[in-house]
Scaffold this motif. Structure first.
Motif, PDB file in Angstrom:
ATOM      1  N   LEU A 192       7.999   3.792  -8.552  1.00 23.88           N
ATOM      2  CA  LEU A 192       8.942   4.597  -7.779  1.00 23.88           C
ATOM      3  C   LEU A 192      10.338   3.978  -7.749  1.00 23.88           C
ATOM      4  N   ASP A 193      11.307   4.723  -8.289  1.00 23.03           N
ATOM      5  CA  ASP A 193      12.693   4.264  -8.338  1.00 23.03           C
ATOM      6  C   ASP A 193      13.493   5.037  -7.303  1.00 23.03           C
ATOM      7  N   SER A 194      13.268   4.723  -6.039  1.00 20.80           N
ATOM      8  CA  SER A 194      13.948   5.426  -4.954  1.00 20.80           C
ATOM      9  C   SER A 194      15.095   4.578  -4.423  1.00 20.80           C
ATOM     10  N   LEU A 221      12.473  -1.716  -7.021  1.00 17.46           N
ATOM     11  CA  LEU A 221      11.462  -2.679  -6.555  1.00 17.46           C
ATOM     12  C   LEU A 221      11.800  -3.227  -5.174  1.00 17.46           C
ATOM     13  N   ARG A 222      13.064  -3.256  -4.812  1.00 15.66           N
ATOM     14  CA  ARG A 222      13.466  -3.816  -3.526  1.00 15.66           C
ATOM     15  C   ARG A 222      12.912  -3.016  -2.348  1.00 15.66           C
ATOM     16  N   VAL A 223      12.639  -1.724  -2.589  1.00 16.20           N
ATOM     17  CA  VAL A 223      12.075  -0.892  -1.525  1.00 16.20           C
ATOM     18  C   VAL A 223      10.712  -1.432  -1.098  1.00 16.20           C
ATOM     19  N   ALA A 224       9.982  -2.038  -2.040  1.00 19.79           N
ATOM     20  CA  ALA A 224       8.650  -2.565  -1.730  1.00 19.79           C
ATOM     21  C   ALA A 224       8.695  -3.702  -0.720  1.00 19.79           C
ATOM     22  N   LEU A 262      10.345  -3.567   2.003  1.00 16.65           N
ATOM     23  CA  LEU A 262      10.276  -2.902   3.299  1.00 16.65           C
ATOM     24  C   LEU A 262       8.997  -2.086   3.455  1.00 16.65           C
ATOM     25  N   TYR A 263       8.539  -1.485   2.340  1.00 19.70           N
ATOM     26  CA  TYR A 263       7.368  -0.605   2.376  1.00 19.70           C
ATOM     27  C   TYR A 263       6.369  -1.017   1.284  1.00 19.70           C
ATOM     28  N   PRO A 264       5.721  -2.177   1.460  1.00 20.48           N
ATOM     29  CA  PRO A 264       4.809  -2.657   0.423  1.00 20.48           C
ATOM     30  C   PRO A 264       3.625  -1.718   0.177  1.00 20.48           C
ATOM     31  N   ASP A 265       3.177  -1.007   1.203  1.00 21.37           N
ATOM     32  CA  ASP A 265       2.032  -0.107   1.016  1.00 21.37           C
ATOM     33  C   ASP A 265       2.349   1.035   0.057  1.00 21.37           C
ATOM     34  N   THR A 266       3.605   1.456  -0.002  1.00 25.20           N
ATOM     35  CA  THR A 266       3.981   2.539  -0.913  1.00 25.20           C
ATOM     36  C   THR A 266       3.747   2.130  -2.357  1.00 25.20           C
ATOM     37  N   PHE A 292       5.984  -9.125  -8.803  1.00 30.18           N
ATOM     38  CA  PHE A 292       5.499  -7.799  -9.183  1.00 30.18           C
ATOM     39  C   PHE A 292       4.302  -7.914 -10.116  1.00 30.18           C
ATOM     40  N   ALA A 293       4.377  -8.814 -11.070  1.00 34.50           N
ATOM     41  CA  ALA A 293       3.274  -8.981 -12.020  1.00 34.50           C
ATOM     42  C   ALA A 293       1.987  -9.394 -11.301  1.00 34.50           C
ATOM     43  N   GLU A 294       2.111 -10.299 -10.348  1.00 30.75           N
ATOM     44  CA  GLU A 294       0.921 -10.737  -9.612  1.00 30.75           C
ATOM     45  C   GLU A 294       0.298  -9.579  -8.834  1.00 30.75           C
TER      46      GLU A 294
END
Length: 560
Positions: free
Chosen positions: A332-334, A358-361, A363-367, A402-404
């Protein structure tokens, strides 16, 4: 607006955004006369409001009718525009204008202008929506006046369409018209006009300040690769264009199979997709899987996050067209120009440099976890060769994190988008944690030259032929060669047949583009040896300007 360069007495040069050369007369896009506060008032506010409601409904219905005749991104754009025409806020604003004493049509114009001003102030993706609203306003005004809606002429012969700019509602239906080329006074390489023109295989030149030099009905030669437009060419020039276009079309039609250079160097040619309809077309085409699946189309317009089950169903519908083939998915590229209501990222003064991708993750890792789980489930069910990459990676630590996560959720092949100069400069470090890289030349150009992608007056700086951008691509290509890992390009530049061999010479091993562009790129590569691609890359990097680079590369191609 960038000033077009006058290269000869009868030639202007702007920004080529969709490759190809055409020779044809030109016609202008029809728009209604502007409304005015001095227009006559034709009735009471209550009855005129009813007329406005009816006009909005008529416009919405017409856009939905158009949406049924197209598919993919075009259909999505038209459907979104139709929904905007039914927005109650527009009716409310028009009612206030009527009650203040404004004429009917001008009440509509002022209502839409108010919302456009708000969107323009936000910038980015939202500013592009303002173009859609202005188009809707013109359509509603035409209905109120009893005139034909503004639109594309249908003269019954091939022609080049000239306009200030085109709204997505018109660009989306170009495939069913007599238009063989596009020339606009505004716009940039990442505008809807550019992207949809490429998807339809229509040569296009944008951001041209000198369209007022054109004599009505005159013949033009439009080159969507170089960005040059020849005014009133000689019959010999027109004949030469026709012969070359015919030869290129024949080469594109006869070239088939995996991408490779004349001496056999493999270059994977894949498709860019964003919807299930795109996947269906790409699955039936002669391409090597998917090089970019833009997953955000499943999220746009939603006020709640799609569940694992919903996403899995969507991804399965895409992946089933590519069983056994590679499918590169961008998570997701939001953020920035693609805000999502259910992801509150706060107010940022410069969203393009803020929380996106990726920076959004953070704040919202579950997404992100939900999306990864859905992708893996869909790939397992269909047999697609899933490869997942993250957008907006800037550092090796981000790549490692991200890879992990991706591998812990079952993703076998993990990569990253190279869109930030910092990532290109440290590509070797980033590749230590990943299986592949893919360069997004649209954003890489934006961040390298410090230009907002929606700032039309600076569109010339977004040119992927900028030598500094090519230098960064070369660094990434070299990092891939050292690590023995693939490097692709999935930005719009991959669809340019003249630039494609340059990218190969810079170390790129895969190119991803619209399905319509694959044939021409395949044919171009098959006519050149790898050594020639290397020479082209060197010439483009050594050039002082994009114009010089194109000319140098074209000279090498023509002599090969």
């Amino acid at each position: 607006m960038a000033t077009a360069t006058i290269t000869e007495r009868n030639q202007i040069s702007a920004l080529g955004v969709s490759a190809g050369v055409v020779c044809a007369p030109w016609l202008s896009f029809a728009v209604p006369e502007r409304t005015s506060a001095q227009d006559p008032i034709t009735g009471e506010p209550e009855s005129e409001l009813a007329r406005i409601r009816a006009a909005l409904d008529t416009v919405s219905a017409e856009l939905l009718r158009r949406a049924e005749s197209v598919d993919g991104v075009s259909a999505d754009i038209l459907t979104t525009s139709a929904a905007m025409a039914r927005d109650r806020a527009i009716v409310g604003a028009a009612q206030k204008n009527l009650e203040s004493g404004l004429p009917t049509a001008h009440s509509v114009t002022v209502a839409f202008d108010g919302f456009c001003a708000k969107l323009d102030a936000v910038g980015g993706y939202m500013a592009e929506r303002a173009t859609d609203l202005r188009d809707l306003a013109q359509r509603v005004v035409a209905v109120l006046r009893g005139e034909p809606m503004p639109g594309i002429p249908n003269p019954g012969y091939p022609y080049i369409l000239v306009a200030r700019d085109l709204a997505p509602a018109d660009t989306a239906t170009l495939g069913d018209t007599d238009v063989v080329g596009l020339l606009t006074a505004e716009g940039g390489p990442t505008s809807h006009t550019a992207i949809l023109a490429k998807s339809l295989g229509i040569p296009a030149v944008v951001n041209c300040a000198d369209t007022d030099r054109l004599v009505s009905g005159a013949v033009l030669i439009l080159d969507g690769s170089s960005g040059t437009v020849t005014i009133d060419p000689s019959p010999e020039q027109c004949s030469a264009v026709a012969r070359e276009a015919s030869a290129r079309a024949a080469r594109a039609a006869t070239a088939s199979g995996p991408g490779r250079t004349r001496d056999g160097f493999a270059v994977r040619l894949a498709a860019n997709i964003g919807t299930v309809a795109d996947a269906e077309r790409a699955g039936a085409a002669d391409c090597e899987g998917v090089g970019l699946f833009r997953t955000e189309f499943s999220y746009l317009g939603r006020h709640d996050a799609p569940s694992v089950a919903e996403q899995t169903a969507t991804y399965r519908a895409v992946f089933e067209h590519f069983a056994g083939s590679a499918v590169v998915v961008r998570t997701l590229d939001s953020g920035s120009d693609k805000p999502l209501p259910f992801l509150d990222l706060g107010v940022e003064e410069n969203p393009a440099l803020g929380i996106r991708g990726l920076r959004v993750a953070n704040l919202y890792p579950d997404t992100l976890v939900t999306q990864l789980d859905a992708l893996v489930a869909a790939a397992d069910a269909t047999g697609a060769d899933l490869r997942v990459m993250a957008p907006m990676v800037a550092t090796a630590d981000e790549a490692a994190g991200f890879a992990e996560l991706a591998r812990s959720r079952g993703v076998g092949k993990v990569g990253a988008m190279i869109e930030v100069p910092a990532a290109a400069l440290r590509a070797r470090d980033i590749l230590e944690h990943l299986d592949f890289l893919s360069i997004g030349t649209n954003d890489l150009s934006q961040y390298t030259c410090a230009v907002d992608r929606m700032t039309g007056s600076l569109a010339h700086l977004l040119d992927p032929w900028q030598p500094a951008v090519l230098d960064l691509i070369a660094m990434v290509g070299q990092a891939g060669a050292v690590a023995g890992k693939p490097v692709g390009v999935c930005g719009e530049s991959a669809s340019d047949p003249l630039l494609a061999p340059v990218l190969v010479g810079l170390g790129v091993s895969s190119l991803s583009m619209s399905v319509a562009a694959i044939g021409a790129v395949r044919a171009e590569l098959s006519a050149l040896d790898l050594e020639v691609c290397l020479q082209m890359a060197s010439a483009a990097r050594n050039a002082r300007t994009p114009v010089d680079g194109r000319a140098a590369v074209a000279s090498i191609r023509n002599s090969s």
